[in-house]
Design an enzyme around this catalytic site. Structure first.
Site, PDB file in Angstrom:
ATOM      1  N   GLY A  12      -2.951   3.672   1.502  1.00 55.73           N
ATOM      2  CA  GLY A  12      -2.955   3.502   0.050  1.00 55.73           C
ATOM      3  C   GLY A  12      -4.288   3.071  -0.529  1.00 55.73           C
ATOM      4  N   SER A  13      -5.408   3.459   0.107  1.00 49.21           N
ATOM      5  CA  SER A  13      -6.701   3.046  -0.455  1.00 49.21           C
ATOM      6  C   SER A  13      -6.967   3.746  -1.791  1.00 49.21           C
ATOM      7  CB  SER A  13      -7.843   3.298   0.536  1.00 49.21           C
ATOM      8  OG  SER A  13      -8.082   4.673   0.709  1.00 49.21           O
ATOM      9  N   ASN A  14      -6.478   4.979  -1.949  1.00 46.36           N
ATOM     10  CA  ASN A  14      -6.619   5.635  -3.257  1.00 46.36           C
ATOM     11  C   ASN A  14      -5.732   4.962  -4.300  1.00 46.36           C
ATOM     12  OD1 ASN A  14      -8.377   8.233  -3.324  1.00 46.36           O
ATOM     13  ND2 ASN A  14      -7.385   8.234  -1.327  1.00 46.36           N
ATOM     14  N   MET A  90       2.309  12.501   2.292  1.00 50.09           N
ATOM     15  CA  MET A  90       2.197  13.578   3.281  1.00 50.09           C
ATOM     16  C   MET A  90       3.493  14.381   3.391  1.00 50.09           C
ATOM     17  SD  MET A  90      -0.870  13.013   3.805  1.00 50.09           S
ATOM     18  CE  MET A  90      -1.528  13.873   5.219  1.00 50.09           C
ATOM     19  N   ARG A  91       3.925  14.909   2.254  1.00 48.98           N
ATOM     20  CA  ARG A  91       5.203  15.605   2.213  1.00 48.98           C
ATOM     21  C   ARG A  91       5.134  16.636   1.086  1.00 48.98           C
ATOM     22  NH1 ARG A  91       9.739  14.163   4.546  1.00 48.98           N
ATOM     23  NH2 ARG A  91       8.763  12.376   5.493  1.00 48.98           N
ATOM     24  N   LEU A  92       5.706  17.819   1.331  1.00 48.06           N
ATOM     25  CA  LEU A  92       5.718  18.844   0.285  1.00 48.06           C
ATOM     26  C   LEU A  92       6.677  18.448  -0.825  1.00 48.06           C
ATOM     27  CD1 LEU A  92       5.890  22.460   1.786  1.00 48.06           C
ATOM     28  CD2 LEU A  92       4.166  21.508   0.257  1.00 48.06           C
ATOM     29  N   ILE A  93       6.279  18.658  -2.059  1.00 50.19           N
ATOM     30  CA  ILE A  93       7.164  18.381  -3.202  1.00 50.19           C
ATOM     31  C   ILE A  93       8.146  19.557  -3.343  1.00 50.19           C
ATOM     32  CG2 ILE A  93       7.235  18.039  -5.711  1.00 50.19           C
ATOM     33  CD1 ILE A  93       5.986  15.656  -4.268  1.00 50.19           C
ATOM     34  N   HIS A 109      -6.950  15.987  -2.070  1.00 53.15           N
ATOM     35  CA  HIS A 109      -6.937  16.498  -0.698  1.00 53.15           C
ATOM     36  C   HIS A 109      -8.359  16.456  -0.128  1.00 53.15           C
ATOM     37  CE1 HIS A 109      -5.393  18.759   2.702  1.00 53.15           C
ATOM     38  NE2 HIS A 109      -6.504  19.468   2.652  1.00 53.15           N
TER      39      HIS A 109
HETATM   40  C1  GAR Z   1      -6.689  10.641   1.486  1.00 51.98           C
HETATM   41  O1  GAR Z   1      -7.921  10.917   2.095  1.00 51.98           O
HETATM   42  C2  GAR Z   1      -6.102  11.885   0.868  1.00 51.98           C
HETATM   43  O2  GAR Z   1      -7.079  12.782   0.415  1.00 51.98           O
HETATM   44  C3  GAR Z   1      -5.324  12.468   2.010  1.00 51.98           C
HETATM   45  O3  GAR Z   1      -4.755  11.359   2.652  1.00 51.98           O
HETATM   46  C4  GAR Z   1      -5.643  10.251   2.537  1.00 51.98           C
HETATM   47  C5  GAR Z   1      -4.841   9.034   2.141  1.00 51.98           C
HETATM   48  O4  GAR Z   1      -5.620   7.878   2.225  1.00 51.98           O
HETATM   49  N1  GAR Z   1      -4.332  13.370   1.541  1.00 51.98           N
HETATM   50  C6  GAR Z   1      -3.960  14.467   2.200  1.00 51.98           C
HETATM   51  O5  GAR Z   1      -4.406  14.797   3.279  1.00 51.98           O
HETATM   52  C7  GAR Z   1      -2.919  15.316   1.471  1.00 51.98           C
HETATM   53  N2  GAR Z   1      -2.748  16.576   2.092  1.00 51.98           N
HETATM   54  P1  GAR Z   1      -5.155   6.551   1.498  1.00 51.98           P
HETATM   55  O6  GAR Z   1      -3.701   6.298   1.905  1.00 51.98           O
HETATM   56  O7  GAR Z   1      -6.061   5.485   2.053  1.00 51.98           O
HETATM   57  O8  GAR Z   1      -5.309   6.739   0.023  1.00 51.98           O
END
Ligand code: GAR
Length: 200
Positions: A12-14, A90-93, A109
């Protein structure tokens, strides 16, 4: 002020980057809900600390996607959510959510889509010995990372690149880019840098 729901599956850093800019007032949005499909994920702790409500579920407790998406939909409606922000979900909607929120779900992404969709995009880019990769923010449709692109930023992969160094570069960009695009979408209702590509 628009209500957003953030969907996350892991660290969840984003999500944290979005919380931070809401708290400083740089992002004019209310984070109404965290949706998380991984009980125990660190993103939940981040929501608790920021006093953000969360809906946490385990997909294994449901027979099919429609069932848990129907529950998610109920929570989204209760919270009057305007925009769904996928941040490492990490799941398709599925159709249940897409029908109600088409054009109102965005995803980030870690590659220059359409290259390296799906899981472990960073590993895929290194494996392919790609010279460039990057970050894509796009609208979500029924496909795997296939919806219309809003913005992309490019990163050069150096000869000495490691997974850790590349991941660090990608996340640095993600944590700035996602909040700025969200602010444009929520306050102007559009993204002025449509399909812009910046290079690092
Ligand atoms: C992020 O880098 C995001 O771009 C990627 O997962 C990471 C989550 O990091 N998303 C995907 O690969 C989607 N297909 P976070 O949990 O630290 O935000």
């Amino acid at each position: 002020m628009k209500n957003i729901a953030v969907f996350a599956s892991g660290n969840g850093s984003n999500f944290q980057a979005i919380i931070d800019v809401v708290q400083t007032g740089e992002l004019h949005a209310n984070i109404a809900l965290l949706v998380c499909d991984k009980p125990g994920a660190y993103a939940i702790e981040r929501a608790n600390r920021a006093r953000i409500s969360s809906f946490v579920f385990n997909p294994k407790d449901y027979q099919q996607k429609e069932e848990f998406e129907a529950e998610i939909l109920l929570r989204l409606k209760q919270a009057e959510v305007d925009l769904i922000v996928l941040a490492g979900y990490m799941r398709l909607i599925g159709p249940t959510l897409l029908r109600e929120f088409k054009g109102r779900i965005i995803n980030i992404h870690p590659s220059l889509l359409p290259a390296f969709p799906g899981k472990d995009a960073i590993g895929q880019a290194l494996e392919a010995k790609a010279k460039w990769t990057g970050v894509t923010i796009h609208y979500v449709d029924e496909g795997m990372d296939t919806g219309p692109i809003i913005v992309q930023e490019r990163i050069r992969i150096s000869e000495k690149e490691t997974r850790e160094s590349l991941q660090r570069k990608i996340q640095q960009i993600e944590h700035k880019l996602y909040p700025s695009i969200l602010e444009m979408l929520l306050t102007r209702g559009e993204v002025t840098s449509d399909k812009a590509t910046r290079t690092y």
